[in-house]
Design a protein around this motif. Sequence first.
Motif, PDB file in Angstrom:
ATOM      1  N   THR A 269      40.460  40.271  47.414  1.00 57.53           N
ATOM      2  CA  THR A 269      39.294  41.140  47.390  1.00 57.53           C
ATOM      3  C   THR A 269      39.557  42.350  46.515  1.00 57.53           C
ATOM      4  OG1 THR A 269      40.104  42.178  49.343  1.00 57.53           O
ATOM      5  CG2 THR A 269      38.513  40.436  49.654  1.00 57.53           C
ATOM      6  N   SER A 270      38.482  42.937  46.189  1.00 57.91           N
ATOM      7  CA  SER A 270      38.565  44.066  45.278  1.00 57.91           C
ATOM      8  C   SER A 270      39.189  45.286  45.957  1.00 57.91           C
ATOM      9  CB  SER A 270      37.162  44.414  44.809  1.00 57.91           C
ATOM     10  OG  SER A 270      37.177  45.695  44.270  1.00 57.91           O
TER      11      SER A 270
ATOM     12  N   ALA B 101      33.643  38.369  39.002  1.00 54.01           N
ATOM     13  CA  ALA B 101      34.885  37.698  39.380  1.00 54.01           C
ATOM     14  C   ALA B 101      35.805  37.786  38.167  1.00 54.01           C
ATOM     15  CB  ALA B 101      34.602  36.251  39.747  1.00 54.01           C
ATOM     16  N   MET B 102      37.012  38.294  38.380  1.00 52.44           N
ATOM     17  CA  MET B 102      37.928  38.524  37.255  1.00 52.44           C
ATOM     18  C   MET B 102      39.175  37.663  37.393  1.00 52.44           C
ATOM     19  SD  MET B 102      36.213  41.001  35.782  1.00 52.44           S
ATOM     20  CE  MET B 102      37.399  41.591  34.563  1.00 52.44           C
ATOM     21  N   ASP B 103      39.579  37.088  36.299  1.00 50.02           N
ATOM     22  CA  ASP B 103      40.878  36.431  36.278  1.00 50.02           C
ATOM     23  C   ASP B 103      41.918  37.552  36.268  1.00 50.02           C
ATOM     24  OD1 ASP B 103      43.366  35.429  35.322  1.00 50.02           O
ATOM     25  OD2 ASP B 103      42.333  33.653  34.551  1.00 50.02           O
ATOM     26  N   ARG B 104      42.683  37.636  37.339  1.00 48.80           N
ATOM     27  CA  ARG B 104      43.576  38.793  37.493  1.00 48.80           C
ATOM     28  C   ARG B 104      44.609  38.859  36.359  1.00 48.80           C
ATOM     29  NH1 ARG B 104      46.836  38.835  42.852  1.00 48.80           N
ATOM     30  NH2 ARG B 104      44.803  39.139  43.784  1.00 48.80           N
TER      31      ARG B 104
ATOM     32  N   VAL C   6      35.129  42.186  41.898  1.00 50.55           N
ATOM     33  CA  VAL C   6      34.908  43.628  41.771  1.00 50.55           C
ATOM     34  C   VAL C   6      33.422  43.932  41.644  1.00 50.55           C
ATOM     35  CG1 VAL C   6      37.130  43.971  40.615  1.00 50.55           C
ATOM     36  CG2 VAL C   6      35.086  43.597  39.249  1.00 50.55           C
ATOM     37  N   GLY C   7      33.053  45.112  42.020  1.00 50.15           N
ATOM     38  CA  GLY C   7      31.677  45.527  41.844  1.00 50.15           C
ATOM     39  C   GLY C   7      31.453  46.002  40.414  1.00 50.15           C
TER      40      GLY C   7
ATOM     41  N   GLY D  29      34.391  51.813  45.966  1.00 49.54           N
ATOM     42  CA  GLY D  29      34.125  51.884  47.389  1.00 49.54           C
ATOM     43  C   GLY D  29      33.121  50.858  47.866  1.00 49.54           C
ATOM     44  N   GLY D  30      31.956  50.862  47.220  1.00 49.47           N
ATOM     45  CA  GLY D  30      30.899  49.956  47.650  1.00 49.47           C
ATOM     46  C   GLY D  30      31.345  48.519  47.579  1.00 49.47           C
ATOM     47  N   ALA D  31      31.899  48.185  46.463  1.00 48.93           N
ATOM     48  CA  ALA D  31      32.291  46.798  46.265  1.00 48.93           C
ATOM     49  C   ALA D  31      33.395  46.405  47.219  1.00 48.93           C
ATOM     50  CB  ALA D  31      32.760  46.607  44.835  1.00 48.93           C
ATOM     51  N   LYS D  32      34.231  47.361  47.488  1.00 52.03           N
ATOM     52  CA  LYS D  32      35.365  47.054  48.358  1.00 52.03           C
ATOM     53  C   LYS D  32      34.868  46.630  49.745  1.00 52.03           C
ATOM     54  CE  LYS D  32      39.538  49.172  50.189  1.00 52.03           C
ATOM     55  NZ  LYS D  32      40.271  50.416  50.274  1.00 52.03           N
TER      56      LYS D  32
END
Lengths: 850, 266
Positions: free
Chosen positions: B63-64, B146-149, B104-105, B68-71
């Motif tokens: 998770t992100s 969605a991010m490829d870390r 992530v947001g 804040g919001g996205a988290k």
Amino acid sequence: MLNLGTSVYPFEDVTDLVDAAAKDMEVGELVQVPSFSLFDAMCAIVIMDPKMDTGMIMDDTATGPVYNINRRVSPTEFIWIFDNILIGQMTWLSGHALSQTLFTSCHILRLLEINQEDDDGESSGLHQDPTQPPRDFLVAVLKSCVLAIAKSCALIWSEMRKGQVYEEEDFMTNKFGVSMFEDIPTASLVAMLDQAEYWMESEGQQWIKYHCGSDAGEVLKGVMERIDYCRSSYMALFQVIAPKCSQYSQAGPQLEAMQTHISGLKATHALGTKVEGAFDHTIHRQLVANTPPRAIALLTFDETIEQLAQMCTDLMSIGKALPFTSSANLVNFFILFGSQKPAPGAFPRSILQTVLYEERIIMGSRKVDDVVRESIQETVSPVTWIFDNFDTLQTRLGGAGNTTPASESHVLATIPELAEDSISAYKMRIQTGVVMFVEKATKPFVDTLHIMGQNTSRQRRNLRKIVQLWETLQEQAEVFDADVHAVLEELRVQHRGDTEEEDQEQPAAPFYFVSWVYHMKLWVMEWLLLLGSELELYSPFEYSMVYAYVDSVLGAHAQHLQRIRSIIESEVLEPEPVDPPLAKETSEESSAKEASELKKKKKKKKKPSNASSAVSTTEKVIEYAKPTRTILMWQFLTSVKMQLTRGVFLVLASLTKAGHLTTTPPHIASHGMNNLEMLFAHRFKAFRLLSSPEALPFDNFLSRLECDGLDSLAILNYATDYFSEAQRALEQLLLLSAAEAQVLLCEDAWRKDIMNMIKVCIASKIGIVGLQKDARMLEFRKSTLEAQKRKLGTSSGGGPKLTTAQIKASSSTSKTTSVPVFKAPVRKVVFEWKYHAWWPVITLAPPPSS
Amino acid sequence: MPPKSKLKPKTKSKTGGGGGGPTPSGPAATAPPDSTTPESSHGSSTPTSTTTASSTATTTTSTSTTTGGAKTESSSISISISNNNTTTTPATTSNAPLPPIDYVGYESEHQLQGMMSLIENDLSEPYSIYTYRYFLHQWPKLSFLAMDREKGTCIGVIVCRLEPHGHSARNRGYIAMLAVSKEYRKRKIGSTLVLMAIEAMKSAGADEIVLETEYTNLSAIALYQQMGFIKDKRLYRYYLNGVDAFRLKLLCKPELLALDPALVQA
């Protein structure tokens, strides 16, 4: 490059200014005026982005040669060009943009550049060849035929601009500012086609004979068929769209000729020879559009021919319906036209709606008030005097479509002066109200028929509004019926006073107008619900609640129709022929006779108790009215639909009990309020606030699903019975003539629909035989039998039939059989819609192999 | 009465994701003035379908930890994903380690280029940058990536809107865009993004959430149906390629009868 010097609009380069201003902003800051909407955002085109800027000339397309429009064409090349233009036309009619269909033809876009004087020069090289075709294949034949197609499309366009169908969704009317030669008179076109034909007969055929070898005969036929097709199709369309259906009757022969020539086109299509460059599929780059074009697939030639022939058939059937003889026949025609599969094209649907209603005239032939009156008459058979003086009173009220509450008050105030006696005054008061009511009923009636001309998705969405229209009218009808009752009662009192008969039974209050409105509303509700199935909106877990609801609406309808019939049958006909009989009454008598025969064929229904004693105390023969053919047909069909629906519902209930089918919505996320009760409320919310019928409560649905505690196999037996009953009734229906069934305008479609319902019955019964072998069902039965044994013979074998009352009455607290813990696996439920779009045939997929 | 045609904004369709769904179409048909679907007057988009199959993504989903919001949103999502996977059979059993994904947001315009590239890959015709900005600037908290870390690239995106709808005054959430890079499909990335968006819209007061998808895009329909969406309407030839759409709807709060738009219109 943009040439600033010749730009039409003043142009000022503000790039530097904007760049400078933007330096004051942080990344991500946006200057946006509140009025900048999503529409504006989506309409924005990024210039010089090849994906968005369709006018951009790409390297791969920049160098294509321009087609020489004066290039001579051979007869076989003419056939190929013509057929491809036709493909463009029909693809356009199926809902695509002109820029990607018809306008891709260079001959359509540059028709007027074709002329006798300009020869084709060196480019084609054909003129060097002694066998080159005469120029008149291009100038006389091709030019006139292309003009005919273009002008035909202009006629279609003018119809589609009326807004009867939905822009872009059904049809795209954007002409991109291109002329379809509307200003060339029809007479000129006809003269050109005559000239083409004359030239073909005098010279063209000779050339074909000498140059087309063994195919000469076919090639000649191919060319002549296309000229003839152009003539008949243009004239047919011209007559079809003439205002107020004034020429529709003449279009029939033209449409028939058109169909013949369509077969000719198909037979000679293969002779065509391709002409490179005659179609430019990048033409949209030169036409101004607000959105870039998307890739589309043109119809094939076979599809083109099929759709063209279907269009002719649809237009002909509309033409045949124009002189309709009764309101019931008209309504049935619209129902069956709108439910055809495949659905009629947008053009015939538009025509249907245009001819339906124009300046208060239905189908170009009858006043709308007459048709509405007739519909009421056919359905509820009110006392005959109720429609008397209609035209006179309508005129006094301000004329058709212009009545107002004020004019009504005025007319009502003057009635005492007009009426000869108090009885006439009472009647006239009601007759005035009838005029007002019929006028109010016009909109819901016409709008309901209009819906049949819309695509099925729109039908469902707009039917929700139509239900509300009928609901509102029902409220008004209730008020009016109360007035009618008061007057009928007064008349009855006066009549009783005259004859001094006091012991006659009080007939039930007839509620003529509410009855008619409620009947129409129930029909619309059924249609709305079942269209959801046709449009594949429901998920399997929802089917049982949907069919339970349909069943409840059909049940209310059946009950209502029976009430109407009982009222009619309790109506005592006036014995004395004091007034001269009207022609209308004669026809009513004959229709009543036929209705009576129909009734015999159908079901022996007991007369009301008071009707069985035909001799009154004064020894006069009392004659009771007979229900109309319309009400009998509605009763019959509603009953059949209810049996089918109940059969489907019981199969669903059986599968639910056996655990093969769930009524629980999937909710892996549990993010929504997706429990079944919530969805039940949502699906049927259009009905929740109706005054009637009473909305089916969710608990009632659950108890219906419980089926009085029966096990799955027992429920299936009842389902089989319902399908058998429905099948028997449908087979009886097929014995009726078109006149008896009131489908004079659509007999073939009606019979096909009945046959499809019969197929559902047969396939469902076969499917049930398979379901009865399911291991879970058998486990359930075994468990039930064991439970019964334990109760030591408290129940007898064959229980009574599962009736509506039982289904309704069974409550969750009733004797519920405990469902066993199944050992056999759950199987996939298969829903087959191929026989009918409204009722599925339900089976189980083979069990998973262990 | 029959509707009259009138040019209105339209929708772009988007490509089918998982399982090679149908492609693109284009701005769909216009809605007539009396349309019961005001949605189409605002324009809309068809979400990309995403895979419904589970995969070994569970172990790599994280998770992100950014905004804040996205988290908050993604934390709650991770629970439901975990629950799902306990009940879903993995469709693939590849042993190759899959790159971890971060959700992530949306934060800033810096992310826009990556989002646009991803969505444009799935579209025959792209949205203009104004379309993205229309959504992202007004409802930034309703978009997720969605991010490829490892690579730091955007491989999945969802863009949404939330505003009062028509006469009903119900807050209608709308999933405007959803895309997952082809090579990352079948890892529940699409459904994770959808769940994050649903949670975010619900937290922001959504009464219902809708979207459109091609009626032939069975995998997308199945995905949304599993989340509780129903097929609420069918939209005839909604896309310019002539394909019908289904409007899918998720009810988040009970509907009030008096506010029913159909009744109000009638």
